[in-house]
Design a protein around this motif. Structure first.
Motif: not given
Length: 484
Positions: A141-142, A462-465, A470-475
């Motif tokens: 996931g990481v 495990f990874t999707v959430k 992380t994607s929302l942090v970038v946006l």
């Protein structure tokens, strides 16, 4: 009529590549050619393709020589000390190991190829996770999320696709995005730290010769991994099957086959290697030259001293000449990376047909008009934010080819109608890449879970959430910094 045909062309393209009925290159060429004939403009197909190829040639050149350059850097051992240093930093502390996984995946992602990143990362870290009974889905996931953020590099694919689809310069998209992407990478490191602390609490701080203090939890260690079913420590050391982390065949990356561990490794001072330390392509005497060349190349790219394709063309030529002065050796290195170069550059040139037909026939304008009508007037000036939010599900459930060549041009046209520049739309479209790298449509993710011996379903749950976060942090960072 053009609106319906345009959406039908995109839908046909997406269905065929998602169901694997056609390769992306074939679909990018044949589907638009058929629809160009269907709209009665078949006679102008050649003009559309030639114009598109001319526009995309710099992007194809950038990708070709970037792959050769970073492939050579891996061959000659530029990243080997980084791997060894991270492993020394990790020791047997679960928190350090998870953070080291994120750092290693991010650094190796500089080559722009997910398969190579996962091969090196898993080869280096898998023995530690296995020996200490750590959760292997934490590792996958990481690694996938860190690679997703770094995948936005101009030679990584999405940025080049966005530049190709919207006929923009890749550096104009990427360079202003650096602060937002840095925040996304920081979010990955914070996530790795938090997950590492959780692993430390579950297992304790160990030495490489110890078994974990407590029984690992089933929800974090999927059953069936390595044939242990996630059972607790037995007081003995794991036997690491020689070659367990070997590279799957046919990756086309040209990276040397990593060493995944050796039989009967004993003692606290055992050394785990992420790459074969005895491969014949190593050039230890030229390490500082290669490091300085890479630093200079990346600095020149960020400062836009020269066009990116020219920088990588010069860098690849210089790296090959200095590291492999004999012609047979140069030919061997080029041949080793030829598959990856051909696949990527072929995709770019094939995209000239798709984007050329979509634009030349007027389909994209008609579709954009329909999208503009469907978007509430209040949301029109915020099309960049809409694009960023849409990039999360769309790049997960469809390939990057489908999103950037099929959907992004429509969103850009819709944004232009409300005064939003294509550059803002292109930058916003990169927000979903942290999630995209765990998509079932990404071949590299199967290299990751296969080498780590993790079920894909366990990795996804495990990874999707965390990838969405992380994607929302970038946006959000892009909006905060005024980038989009």
């Amino acid at each position: 009529m053009l609106t319906i045909l345009g959406f039908a062309m995109i839908a046909t393209f997406l269905v065929l590549i998602m169901t694997k009925k056609m390769s992306p290159i074939a679909a990018l060429v044949l589907i638009p050619a058929l629809f160009c004939v269907a709209v009665g403009q078949g006679a102008r197909l050649g003009d559309y393709v030639i114009e598109g190829v001319g526009n995309l040639a710099p992007t194809a050149a950038m990708l070709m020589f970037a792959i050769v350059y970073f492939g050579v850097m891996i061959d000659v051992g530029l990243f080997d000390p980084i791997v060894r240093g991270i492993l020394r930093f990790c020791q047997a502390d679960p928190m350090r190991i998870v953070v080291g996984t994120a750092v290693l995946a991010a650094v190796v992602s500089l080559d722009g190829d997910g398969s190579t990143t996962f091969m090196i990362t898993v080869s280096a870290m898998y023995p530690l996770y296995k020996r200490l009974k750590m959760s292997l889905v934490v590792m996958t996931g990481v690694a996938a999320t860190a690679n997703g953020v770094m995948n936005t590099l101009p030679w990584g694919g999405p940025t080049a696709r966005a530049a190709t689809a919207l006929k923009l310069d890749a550096s104009e998209i990427f360079v202003p995005m650096i602060p937002a992407l840095a925040m996304g990478l920081l979010a990955v490191f914070v996530l790795a730290y938090a997950l590492g602390i959780r692993e430390r609490k579950r297992l304790g701080t160990l030495t490489l010769g110890e078994a974990p203090a407590r029984e690992p939890e089933q929800e974090t260690v999927p059953a069936g991994i390595g044939g242990t079913g996630g059972t607790g420590g037995t007081g003995r050391k794991d036997r690491l099957r020689k070659g367990a982390a070997a590279s799957p065949g046919g990756t086309g990356t040209g990276a040397p086959a990593p060493a995944g561990g050796t039989e009967d490794q004993h003692g606290d001072d055992e050394e785990f290697q992420g790459l074969d330390p005895n491969r014949p392509t190593l050039r230890p005497g030229l390490y500082w030259f290669n490091a300085g060349l890479t630093a200079a190349l990346l600095t020149a790219m960020i400062l836009e001293l020269m066009p990116i394709p020219v920088l990588f063309l010069l860098g690849a030529a210089l790296a090959l000449t200095v590291n492999f002065p004999h012609m047979p050796d140069q030919r061997a290195r080029i041949a080793a990376h030829a598959d990856n170069v051909l696949n990527v550059s072929g995709m770019v040139f094939a995209a000239a047909v798709f984007t050329g037909v979509l634009t030349g026939t007027g389909m994209v304008e008609h579709m954009a008009d329909w999208v503009v009508g469907a978007v509430p007037e209040a949301m029109g000036p915020h099309m960049a934010i809409v694009t960023g939010l849409l990039s999360l599900p769309l790049t997960y459930f469809m390939s990057n080819d489908g999103f950037y060549f099929g959907v992004l041009p429509v969103l850009a046209e819709a944004g232009a109608a409300h005064g939003v520049s294509p550059l803002e739309i292109a930058r916003a479209s990169l927000a979903g890449q942290a999630l995209h790298m765990s998509s079932p449509l990404v071949p590299a993710v199967y290299v990751l879970v296969g080498m780590a011996k993790v079920e894909f379903g366990d990795h996804t749950r495990f990874t999707v959430k965390w990838a969405v976060l992380t994607s929302l942090v970038v946006l959000a960072s892009g909006i905060l910094f005024g980038i989009m």
